[in-house]
Scaffold this active site. Structure first.
Site, PDB file in Angstrom:
ATOM      1  N   HIS A  35       1.028  -1.276  -0.028  1.00  0.00           N
ATOM      2  CA  HIS A  35      -0.003   0.086   0.047  1.00  0.00           C
ATOM      3  C   HIS A  35       0.878   1.286   0.269  1.00  0.00           C
ATOM      4  O   HIS A  35       1.932   1.226   0.295  1.00  0.00           O
ATOM      5  CB  HIS A  35      -0.892   0.166   1.168  1.00  0.00           C
ATOM      6  CG  HIS A  35      -1.594  -1.136   1.757  1.00  0.00           C
ATOM      7  ND1 HIS A  35      -2.942  -1.031   1.259  1.00  0.00           N
ATOM      8  CD2 HIS A  35      -1.359  -2.167   2.229  1.00  0.00           C
ATOM      9  CE1 HIS A  35      -3.603  -2.105   1.757  1.00  0.00           C
ATOM     10  NE2 HIS A  35      -2.514  -2.902   2.136  1.00  0.00           N
ATOM     11  N   GLU A  86       2.430  -0.948   4.416  1.00  0.00           N
ATOM     12  CA  GLU A  86       2.326   0.491   3.941  1.00  0.00           C
ATOM     13  C   GLU A  86       3.741   1.063   3.773  1.00  0.00           C
ATOM     14  O   GLU A  86       4.510   1.165   4.529  1.00  0.00           O
ATOM     15  CB  GLU A  86       1.593   1.431   5.032  1.00  0.00           C
ATOM     16  CG  GLU A  86       0.299   0.807   5.390  1.00  0.00           C
ATOM     17  CD  GLU A  86      -0.981   1.431   4.290  1.00  0.00           C
ATOM     18  OE1 GLU A  86      -0.490   2.077   3.442  1.00  0.00           O
ATOM     19  OE2 GLU A  86      -2.136   1.196   4.390  1.00  0.00           O
ATOM     20  N   ASP A 125      -3.800   2.557  -4.824  1.00  0.00           N
ATOM     21  CA  ASP A 125      -2.164   2.300  -4.237  1.00  0.00           C
ATOM     22  C   ASP A 125      -1.794   1.239  -4.455  1.00  0.00           C
ATOM     23  O   ASP A 125      -2.429   0.076  -4.700  1.00  0.00           O
ATOM     24  CB  ASP A 125      -2.423   2.847  -2.595  1.00  0.00           C
ATOM     25  CG  ASP A 125      -3.158   1.790  -1.822  1.00  0.00           C
ATOM     26  OD1 ASP A 125      -4.431   1.563  -2.012  1.00  0.00           O
ATOM     27  OD2 ASP A 125      -2.781   1.323  -0.919  1.00  0.00           O
ATOM     28  N   HIS A 182      -2.435  -2.917  -3.474  1.00  0.00           N
ATOM     29  CA  HIS A 182      -3.584  -2.816  -3.022  1.00  0.00           C
ATOM     30  C   HIS A 182      -4.689  -2.686  -4.228  1.00  0.00           C
ATOM     31  O   HIS A 182      -5.671  -3.362  -4.337  1.00  0.00           O
ATOM     32  CB  HIS A 182      -3.691  -1.610  -2.023  1.00  0.00           C
ATOM     33  CG  HIS A 182      -5.232  -1.683  -1.323  1.00  0.00           C
ATOM     34  ND1 HIS A 182      -5.594  -0.545  -0.294  1.00  0.00           N
ATOM     35  CD2 HIS A 182      -6.146  -2.492  -1.069  1.00  0.00           C
ATOM     36  CE1 HIS A 182      -6.595  -0.997   0.311  1.00  0.00           C
ATOM     37  NE2 HIS A 182      -6.945  -2.141  -0.301  1.00  0.00           N
TER      38      HIS A 182
HETATM   39 ZN   LIG Z   1      -4.134   0.477   0.589  1.00  0.00          ZN
END
Ligand SMILES: [Zn+2]
Length: 182
Positions: A36, A118, A167, A157
């Protein structure tokens, strides 16, 4: 990079526990990494707003955007910041709440069987070399610890929630990741 097998935590990461997690389904095989990108406020780097979002402590009045998202109850296992430093929010054996409605190769609810990573960034900007360096070390450690995860089982994602999520975006260099992992 090493994973503490009892705690299911990276030894090299700061650990900030997120309440936004729960148990994986009985017998779930961890076999997917989901990449992400996130920045808070959008497009701004630095600060600790992402940590605040993942711990339900975002200061609502600090930015108009925070009012839209402060009640989301989301998390990821790991955040890689622009300088390559790592924060872990959820032990890898637990289910983080990062993917939402999602599907990978016919399997829905990707949170059940994936690890969410992330990268601090946007859907359009390039990421930092230091972030790729950390990501590669992280992926190698996870592949070693969870044999069902392979270099072929890394998705964005946007791949598992097409149309709904964009993303990590055009700034993420998948070829670069592949070559660094080779
Ligand atoms: Zn995401």
């Amino acid at each position: 990079m090493q994973i503490d097998p009892a705690a299911h935590l990276l030894k090299e990461a700061d650990y900030i526990p997120s309440p936004n997690m729960d148990d994986r389904p009985e017998g779930a095989d961890i076999n997917l990494l989901v990449i992400h990108s996130i920045s808070l406020p959008p497009g701004e780097f630095g600060g600790n707003s992402i940590e605040q979002l993942f711990t339900n402590s975002l200061p609502v009045d600090d930015h108009p955007y925070f009012q839209q998202i402060h009640q989301l109850e989301v998390s990821a296992h790991v955040l890689i910041k622009r300088d390559g430093s790592v924060i872990q929010f959820v032990p890898f054996n637990k289910r983080a709440w990062h993917a939402g409605e999602s599907c990978y190769h016919g399997n829905e609810r990707c949170n059940d069987f994936s690890i969410g990573i992330e990268l601090e960034g946007t859907d359009t900007d390039p990421f930092e070399n230091s972030q790729y360096e950390t990501l590669v070390e992280l992926v190698k450690a996870l592949c070693k610890h969870y044999p069902s995860i392979t270099a072929q089982r890394i998705a964005g994602h946007s791949d598992i929630a097409p149309g709904r999520k964009a993303d990590p975006g055009s700034g993420f260099d998948w070829d670069k990741l592949s070559s660094l992992l080779a």
